[in-house]
Design a protein around this motif. Structure first.
Motif, PDB file in Angstrom:
ATOM      1  N   TYR A   1       0.822  -1.204   0.000  1.00 43.52           N
ATOM      2  CA  TYR A   1       0.000   0.000   0.000  1.00 43.52           C
ATOM      3  C   TYR A   1       0.864   1.264   0.000  1.00 43.52           C
ATOM      4  O   TYR A   1       0.591   2.216  -0.743  1.00 43.52           O
ATOM      5  CB  TYR A   1      -0.917   0.019   1.228  1.00 43.52           C
ATOM      6  N   ALA A   2       1.879   1.271   0.871  1.00 37.60           N
ATOM      7  CA  ALA A   2       2.720   2.465   0.989  1.00 37.60           C
ATOM      8  C   ALA A   2       3.461   2.747  -0.316  1.00 37.60           C
ATOM      9  O   ALA A   2       3.554   3.909  -0.755  1.00 37.60           O
ATOM     10  CB  ALA A   2       3.702   2.299   2.137  1.00 37.60           C
ATOM     11  N   GLU A   3       3.995   1.723  -0.938  1.00 39.94           N
ATOM     12  CA  GLU A   3       4.735   1.918  -2.189  1.00 39.94           C
ATOM     13  C   GLU A   3       3.800   2.329  -3.326  1.00 39.94           C
ATOM     14  O   GLU A   3       4.172   3.125  -4.188  1.00 39.94           O
ATOM     15  CB  GLU A   3       5.516   0.649  -2.530  1.00 39.94           C
TER      16      GLU A   3
ATOM     17  N   ILE B   1       4.380  11.585   1.887  1.00 43.00           N
ATOM     18  CA  ILE B   1       4.195  10.136   1.946  1.00 43.00           C
ATOM     19  C   ILE B   1       5.459   9.379   1.571  1.00 43.00           C
ATOM     20  O   ILE B   1       5.520   8.169   1.774  1.00 43.00           O
ATOM     21  CB  ILE B   1       3.024   9.674   1.053  1.00 43.00           C
TER      22      ILE B   1
ATOM     23  N   PHE C   1       7.024   8.400   4.800  1.00 43.90           N
ATOM     24  CA  PHE C   1       6.088   7.449   5.398  1.00 43.90           C
ATOM     25  C   PHE C   1       6.371   6.038   4.892  1.00 43.90           C
ATOM     26  O   PHE C   1       6.471   5.085   5.678  1.00 43.90           O
ATOM     27  CB  PHE C   1       4.654   7.861   5.064  1.00 43.90           C
ATOM     28  N   ALA C   2       6.525   5.903   3.585  1.00 46.14           N
ATOM     29  CA  ALA C   2       6.804   4.584   3.014  1.00 46.14           C
ATOM     30  C   ALA C   2       8.136   4.038   3.516  1.00 46.14           C
ATOM     31  O   ALA C   2       8.274   2.835   3.755  1.00 46.14           O
ATOM     32  CB  ALA C   2       6.806   4.662   1.487  1.00 46.14           C
TER      33      ALA C   2
ATOM     34  N   ILE D   1       7.600   2.655   7.009  1.00 39.72           N
ATOM     35  CA  ILE D   1       6.885   1.373   6.941  1.00 39.72           C
ATOM     36  C   ILE D   1       7.877   0.250   6.643  1.00 39.72           C
ATOM     37  O   ILE D   1       7.870  -0.805   7.292  1.00 39.72           O
ATOM     38  CB  ILE D   1       5.786   1.408   5.852  1.00 39.72           C
TER      39      ILE D   1
ATOM     40  N   LEU E   1       5.628   7.168  12.745  1.00 41.67           N
ATOM     41  CA  LEU E   1       4.515   7.003  11.817  1.00 41.67           C
ATOM     42  C   LEU E   1       3.272   7.737  12.316  1.00 41.67           C
ATOM     43  O   LEU E   1       2.523   8.311  11.521  1.00 41.67           O
ATOM     44  CB  LEU E   1       4.221   5.509  11.620  1.00 41.67           C
TER      45      LEU E   1
ATOM     46  N   THR F   1       1.464  10.813  10.150  1.00 40.56           N
ATOM     47  CA  THR F   1       0.118  10.569   9.630  1.00 40.56           C
ATOM     48  C   THR F   1      -0.981  11.247  10.433  1.00 40.56           C
ATOM     49  O   THR F   1      -2.166  10.990  10.191  1.00 40.56           O
ATOM     50  CB  THR F   1      -0.173   9.056   9.616  1.00 40.56           C
TER      51      THR F   1
ATOM     52  N   TRP G   1      -4.695   4.935   0.061  1.00 38.91           N
ATOM     53  CA  TRP G   1      -4.172   5.748   1.160  1.00 38.91           C
ATOM     54  C   TRP G   1      -4.972   5.488   2.429  1.00 38.91           C
ATOM     55  O   TRP G   1      -4.419   5.255   3.505  1.00 38.91           O
ATOM     56  CB  TRP G   1      -4.257   7.217   0.753  1.00 38.91           C
TER      57      TRP G   1
ATOM     58  N   CYS H   1      -4.494   1.950   3.721  1.00 36.00           N
ATOM     59  CA  CYS H   1      -3.174   1.812   4.318  1.00 36.00           C
ATOM     60  C   CYS H   1      -3.167   2.345   5.752  1.00 36.00           C
ATOM     61  O   CYS H   1      -2.674   1.685   6.672  1.00 36.00           O
ATOM     62  CB  CYS H   1      -2.133   2.549   3.476  1.00 36.00           C
ATOM     63  N   TYR H   2      -3.722   3.513   5.958  1.00 34.51           N
ATOM     64  CA  TYR H   2      -3.758   4.106   7.298  1.00 34.51           C
ATOM     65  C   TYR H   2      -4.608   3.263   8.244  1.00 34.51           C
ATOM     66  O   TYR H   2      -4.255   3.068   9.417  1.00 34.51           O
ATOM     67  CB  TYR H   2      -4.297   5.533   7.243  1.00 34.51           C
TER      68      TYR H   2
END
Length: 242
Positions: free
Chosen positions: A109-111, A124, A127-128, A131, A190, A194, A207, A210-211
């Motif tokens: 999801y992050a990628e 983001i 963020f990735a 993760i 994280l 977020t 997005w 993922c959250y």
């Protein structure tokens, strides 16, 4: 305080207990600690009085909230009573398996978010990266527990003498607790990135998913670390100190 509240001596005793001990008695207390910003997993070794001070929480309010969480037979109470081999089997089949199922999804999801939105929303991108750092920390951690620490604890619980390269059982336990702290610190980063896993209004479906997955992942990891830090590890150490 009102007369139907616990005595001052009982409240003082509660303040002297560690956060981890209180959660081990009733896991619903974890929800109280979360409301007041008190770390009950990685920070579970701190006395409640100290934990309240560090979190900037009013200890009287925390005690009142804890007192309202009635002690009844929760699942975590039952887990606290399990033999060590059954507790470790539960941790492996429930929490270790959960991490292995959800971690690849979080990375995916992050990628995908970065590929689709990284140019326009550069927040983001880190963020990735965090993760990936969390997953890279956790997966080897699980293997070390399953291949080294848990077999040693099983042997000790069965009265066997263990020959190992790590010496006292406290050494790998300390190492695992340190890695728990690292995972907790990554989750804090994280959280900050977020806004508490709150997607912005313009977030796409991936997005948002993922959250939401990460928020669920955090809850499971807190329970996972709690069971190890506050129940399994102390009992394992008692095997060699008895």
């Amino acid at each position: 305080m009102p007369k139907n509240n616990p005595s001052s001596s009982a409240l003082s005793a509660m303040l002297a207990k560690t956060v981890g001990e209180l959660v081990a008695e009733d896991f619903r207390r974890a929800h109280v600690f979360s409301q007041f910003g008190i770390d009950f997993c990685c920070g579970g070794g701190k006395a409640l009085s100290i934990a309240c001070e560090r979190a900037g929480a009013d200890s009287d309010q925390v005690l009142l909230a804890l007192n309202s969480a009635t002690l009844t037979g929760t699942q975590e109470d039952k887990l606290n009573q399990l033999p060590l081999d059954e507790l470790m089997a539960y941790i492996e089949t429930t929490h270790h398996q959960y991490v292995r199922e959800k971690a690849p999804l979080l990375i995916e999801y992050a990628e995908k978010m970065v590929r689709a939105h990284g140019k326009n929303y550069q927040e983001i991108i880190p963020f990735a990266g965090w993760i990936r750092a969390l997953v890279d920390d956790l997966l080897p951690h699980l293997a070390k527990e399953e291949q080294i620490l848990f077999p040693a604890i099983r042997a000790l619980s069965q009265g066997e003498h263990i020959e190992s390269c790590f010496g006292h059982i406290g050494n790998p336990i300390n190492a695992m607790q340190y890695e728990h702290e690292e995972a907790g610190q990554i989750l804090q980063k994280l959280h900050a990135l977020t806004n508490g896993f709150t997607p912005p209004e313009y977030a796409c479906t991936t997005w948002r998913v993922c959250y939401a997955t990460l928020a669920e992942f955090e809850v499971d990891l807190h329970r996972h670390i709690h069971l190890e830090n506050n129940i399994l590890f102390p009992k394992a150490l008692n095997l060699v100190s008895a």
